[in-house]
Design an enzyme around this catalytic site. Sequence first.
Site, PDB file in Angstrom:
ATOM      1  N   HIS A   1      31.978   5.080  30.511  1.00 15.73           N
ATOM      2  CA  HIS A   1      32.182   5.456  31.910  1.00 15.73           C
ATOM      3  C   HIS A   1      31.769   6.910  32.163  1.00 15.73           C
ATOM      4  CE1 HIS A   1      33.844   5.493  35.931  1.00 15.73           C
ATOM      5  NE2 HIS A   1      34.568   6.549  35.630  1.00 15.73           N
TER       6      HIS A   1
ATOM      7  N   LYS B   1      46.329   4.280  40.850  1.00 17.02           N
ATOM      8  CA  LYS B   1      45.457   3.114  40.942  1.00 17.02           C
ATOM      9  C   LYS B   1      45.672   2.212  39.731  1.00 17.02           C
ATOM     10  CE  LYS B   1      41.432   4.833  43.489  1.00 17.02           C
ATOM     11  NZ  LYS B   1      39.958   4.951  43.384  1.00 17.02           N
TER      12      LYS B   1
ATOM     13  N   HIS C   1      29.975   8.877  41.273  1.00 14.24           N
ATOM     14  CA  HIS C   1      30.448   7.529  40.972  1.00 14.24           C
ATOM     15  C   HIS C   1      29.666   6.413  41.665  1.00 14.24           C
ATOM     16  CE1 HIS C   1      33.608   9.553  38.850  1.00 14.24           C
ATOM     17  NE2 HIS C   1      34.160   8.410  38.483  1.00 14.24           N
TER      18      HIS C   1
ATOM     19  N   GLU D   1      42.978   6.955  49.745  1.00 12.80           N
ATOM     20  CA  GLU D   1      41.540   7.150  49.653  1.00 12.80           C
ATOM     21  C   GLU D   1      40.798   6.883  50.946  1.00 12.80           C
ATOM     22  OE1 GLU D   1      39.430   4.681  46.799  1.00 12.80           O
ATOM     23  OE2 GLU D   1      38.734   6.489  45.874  1.00 12.80           O
TER      24      GLU D   1
ATOM     25  N   ARG E   1      40.243  12.373  49.373  1.00 16.51           N
ATOM     26  CA  ARG E   1      40.187  11.810  48.032  1.00 16.51           C
ATOM     27  C   ARG E   1      38.810  11.278  47.682  1.00 16.51           C
ATOM     28  NH1 ARG E   1      44.838   7.942  45.460  1.00 16.51           N
ATOM     29  NH2 ARG E   1      43.861   7.505  43.468  1.00 16.51           N
TER      30      ARG E   1
ATOM     31  N   ARG F   1      57.818  -8.471  41.409  1.00 18.64           N
ATOM     32  CA  ARG F   1      57.506  -7.621  42.578  1.00 18.64           C
ATOM     33  C   ARG F   1      57.647  -6.130  42.307  1.00 18.64           C
ATOM     34  NH1 ARG F   1      60.752 -11.430  45.477  1.00 18.64           N
ATOM     35  NH2 ARG F   1      59.470 -13.110  46.306  1.00 18.64           N
TER      36      ARG F   1
ATOM     37  N   GLU G   1      34.549  13.803  33.406  1.00 16.95           N
ATOM     38  CA  GLU G   1      35.419  13.823  34.596  1.00 16.95           C
ATOM     39  C   GLU G   1      35.988  15.222  34.834  1.00 16.95           C
ATOM     40  OE1 GLU G   1      35.954  11.491  36.899  1.00 16.95           O
ATOM     41  OE2 GLU G   1      35.179   9.675  35.958  1.00 16.95           O
TER      42      GLU G   1
ATOM     43  N   LYS H   1      42.872  17.134  40.371  1.00 17.67           N
ATOM     44  CA  LYS H   1      42.929  15.748  40.838  1.00 17.67           C
ATOM     45  C   LYS H   1      44.166  15.537  41.710  1.00 17.67           C
ATOM     46  CE  LYS H   1      42.577  10.963  40.279  1.00 17.67           C
ATOM     47  NZ  LYS H   1      42.276   9.762  39.544  1.00 17.67           N
TER      48      LYS H   1
ATOM     49  N   HIS I   1      28.754   4.162  38.782  1.00 15.79           N
ATOM     50  CA  HIS I   1      29.181   2.768  38.644  1.00 15.79           C
ATOM     51  C   HIS I   1      27.984   1.829  38.538  1.00 15.79           C
ATOM     52  CE1 HIS I   1      33.510   3.333  40.365  1.00 15.79           C
ATOM     53  NE2 HIS I   1      33.492   3.368  39.045  1.00 15.79           N
TER      54      HIS I   1
ATOM     55  N   ASN J   1      34.899  10.740  44.232  1.00 15.17           N
ATOM     56  CA  ASN J   1      33.863   9.758  43.920  1.00 15.17           C
ATOM     57  C   ASN J   1      32.514  10.406  43.606  1.00 15.17           C
ATOM     58  OD1 ASN J   1      35.487   7.476  44.193  1.00 15.17           O
ATOM     59  ND2 ASN J   1      35.179   7.398  46.406  1.00 15.17           N
TER      60      ASN J   1
END
Lengths: 379, 379
Positions: B275, B154, B259, B248, B252, B132, B196, B238, B263, B256
Site C-alpha cells: 500500500h 474506519k 491515494h 470525510e 479529511r 450491534r 504515509e 492525522k 489505489h 487522500n
Amino acid sequence: MPDTGRSVHAIPITLEAAHSSAQYEVLVGAGLLSGCAERLSRACPAHRYAIISDDRVQPLYASVLRENLAADGMQSDVFTFPAGEEHKTRATWAAVTDAMLAAGLGRDTAVVALGGGVVGDLAGFVAATYMRGLPVAQVPTTLLAMIDASVGGKTAVDTPAGKNLVGAFHQPAVVLADPTVLRTLPDEHFRSGLAEAVKHGAIADSDHLAWIAAATTSLLSGDSDALVELIVRSVQIKADFVSRDERETGPRKALNFGHTIGHAVEAVSGFRLLHGEAVAIGMAVEASIGEAIGVTRHGTAARLREILLHIGLPVAVPPELSREEILRSTRTDKKARAGRVEYALIEELGQAGAEGSWGYAVEDEVVRGVLGDGAPTSD
Amino acid sequence: MPDTGRSVHAIPITLEAAHSSAQYEVLVGAGLLSGCAERLSRACPAHRYAIISDDRVQPLYASVLRENLAADGMQSDVFTFPAGEEHKTRATWAAVTDAMLAAGLGRDTAVVALGGGVVGDLAGFVAATYMRGLPVAQVPTTLLAMIDASVGGKTAVDTPAGKNLVGAFHQPAVVLADPTVLRTLPDEHFRSGLAEAVKHGAIADSDHLAWIAAATTSLLSGDSDALVELIVRSVQIKADFVSRDERETGPRKALNFGHTIGHAVEAVSGFRLLHGEAVAIGMAVEASIGEAIGVTRHGTAARLREILLHIGLPVAVPPELSREEILRSTRTDKKARAGRVEYALIEELGQAGAEGSWGYAVEDEVVRGVLGDGAPTSD
C-alpha cells in the site's frame, strides 16, 4: 368532519446517547406511500435510491413507489430478496450489497427499506455497512414494523447461533408509515403487530391500553382514523423510551417486557409462532412472574390476559413446547449478562419497573412454577 | 539522559461529526504492549476480552498480551485468521464472529485488534457489528497501522468488487502503539509505513517532512526515540484532520493525497505493490498532476520524489502496468462521485489544497500526460 386519513402526523424522534445524537421524523398518514417523493428527497437527498424489498411486498408496492419517485425526477433501482426470517442472513446481506455494487451505486445513494421487520432489519444493515454507511428511509408495510421495528435504529441479521446477533445501530433519515398498506396484511400478522402496541400500553400508558381494547373491532376492520391513532400513540411511547437511551443500557430495557420469555418461546417453537404471538404469551407469563416475586400488582396478569384474548392473541405456552428448553433458551438471550437472565417487568398496567432496576434477575424455580401453571409440562 | 523510550505519550483524539462525538487516546510508548492491562481495562472495561489477530502476528505477540491481561485478572480469548489482504473478507468476518459466538461471548466483551491494517480493519468491523457493537482497542503492530489505520475509526472488509466496500465507522476506545514491536516488521513494510508519514508531512507540516528525510537512517535502524517522535507527530497530524471531519466530507479528504492514483496502481498491480509503495508512486504522480494544472507550486514534485527515493520508496508507475487500466480504475474509486474523479492535491510541501476545494476534478488527458512521463505506456 375532515378526512383525517389524508393528513400527515409527524412524530419527531430525538435520540441522545452518550456520544451521539440523531433527529428524524416518523410520518404517519393514509396515502403517504403514493405521495412521498418530495418528503423522501428532503429527508435524504441522494443521486440514486436503492429500494430494498422482499418478494412478498415488492410486487405490491415497489412500482407505486418507483413511479412516485420517477415523477419527481428521482432515479431508483429495486433489489428484492426472498421473504421470511430464514432469509435475514449474512448471505442475503452480501447478495444485496453485491447487486448494489454491480449496479454501480456509490456513496451518494440512499436506501429505501420497503417491507416488514425483516426487510427493515436487513436493508438497514445493508445501509449501515455499504461503503461505511448510506442514509436509509424506512417504509414499513406491517403494523409491527410501523410501531416497533422502524423506530430506534436497530438493524441486524441472524446467524446460525441466534437472531439479530450481527448488526448495527443506524438511525433512519425518515420513517414513512402509510396505514392503507395494512389492508393487504394477513389478519394474524395484524394481530401480531397489535401485541407490541399492547406492550407499549402495558409499560407506559394504561389509557392507550384501554383504548386498544375498546377499538379492537375498528382496528381489525382497517378503519383509517383508528389505525393512525394507534400508530401515532404507539410510536410516541416507543420514541419516548428510545430517545432517552439509544444504546439500550437503561430505560429502553422496559421495551423488553414480554421478550425474555417471548424470544425463548418463539425459538423453541421453531418460529412457527409469529413474533407478536410469542410476545403476547411472553407478556402474560412475565406478568405472572412479576406477581410471583412481588414486583407486579396482583390482578395485572389476569387483566392483561383478558385484553390479549379479546384481540385474538394467545396467552399460554403451547403444551407441546418443552418448559426446560424454554428456560435454557432464556439463558442464551442477548439480554443475559454475566450469566444472569434479566426480565423487564411491569409494576402495574401502564407502569414499567422503577428506574434503576429495569432488569430483574429471576430464579429458574419461579419461572418453572409460572410456566407449569399454563399447561402440563412436556418433560 | 532519561530513557524516553519508557515514557508514554498520550495523544487525545476528539472527533466532532454532525451528530456524534468521540474521545479517545492514542498512547505511544516503547514497552507499552507488555504493560497495558490496566490501561486497557480503564479504557474499555469488559467481562472478557476477544483478542483478534492474524497467524503472522499472533505467534509473536498474543501470549505477551494475554499473560499481561491474566496477571491483572482479565479473561481473554484469542481468535486468529490467516494473514493477508486476501483474507480481509466477509467470510473471515463471519468466521471470527461465529467463533466468538461459539465461545459464548456476550455484549459485555471488548475486542482487542492485534496486528497491522488488515487486522485493525477486520477486527474493527467484527467489533462494530457483533451484537450491534462492542468496544474495540486497537493495538497496531505495523508502522502503517500505528500512524494511519488505527486513527479515524474506519473499519472495513473487501468484496470481489473492490477494497473496503463494506464497513463501518467505529471509533476505538483506545489505541496502544508500542514501537518496539516494529523490530519484527520486514524492512519493506516499514518503508511502506513511512510513505504515509511523508504524506502527513506533505499535506500539513514541511518541518516534519524535513525531519523524516534527516532521520531516515535512525528510523530504519529501529531507534526508539526517533520512532516515538515519528509516530507521535504523524498521529497528531492525522488526528487534526480527522477531528474536524469524522465522516470525510470536508478537510479529511486532504488525507487522500496520493491515494486516487495510489489505489489504482495498487489494484492494477494485483496488490503486488505494498500500500505505501503505491501511495509513494501516487504522491509523486499527483504532485505532477497538481503542477500540470497549476494547483501545485513548480518544483514540489521533484523535491517529493527526492525524499521518497532517499527513503527507498518507488516514485514511478512500473512500466508493465497499463496506463489505461489505471485511469479506468480511478473511475471506480469510492472517491468518484456522480462520475467525477476527485484528486486531493497539495499547493506546496506542507500545504494541502485550499479549504472548500479539497477535491480537484482532473481531465483524463492531464493524467495521461503525467503518467506517460514516467515510463513508456504499455498500450
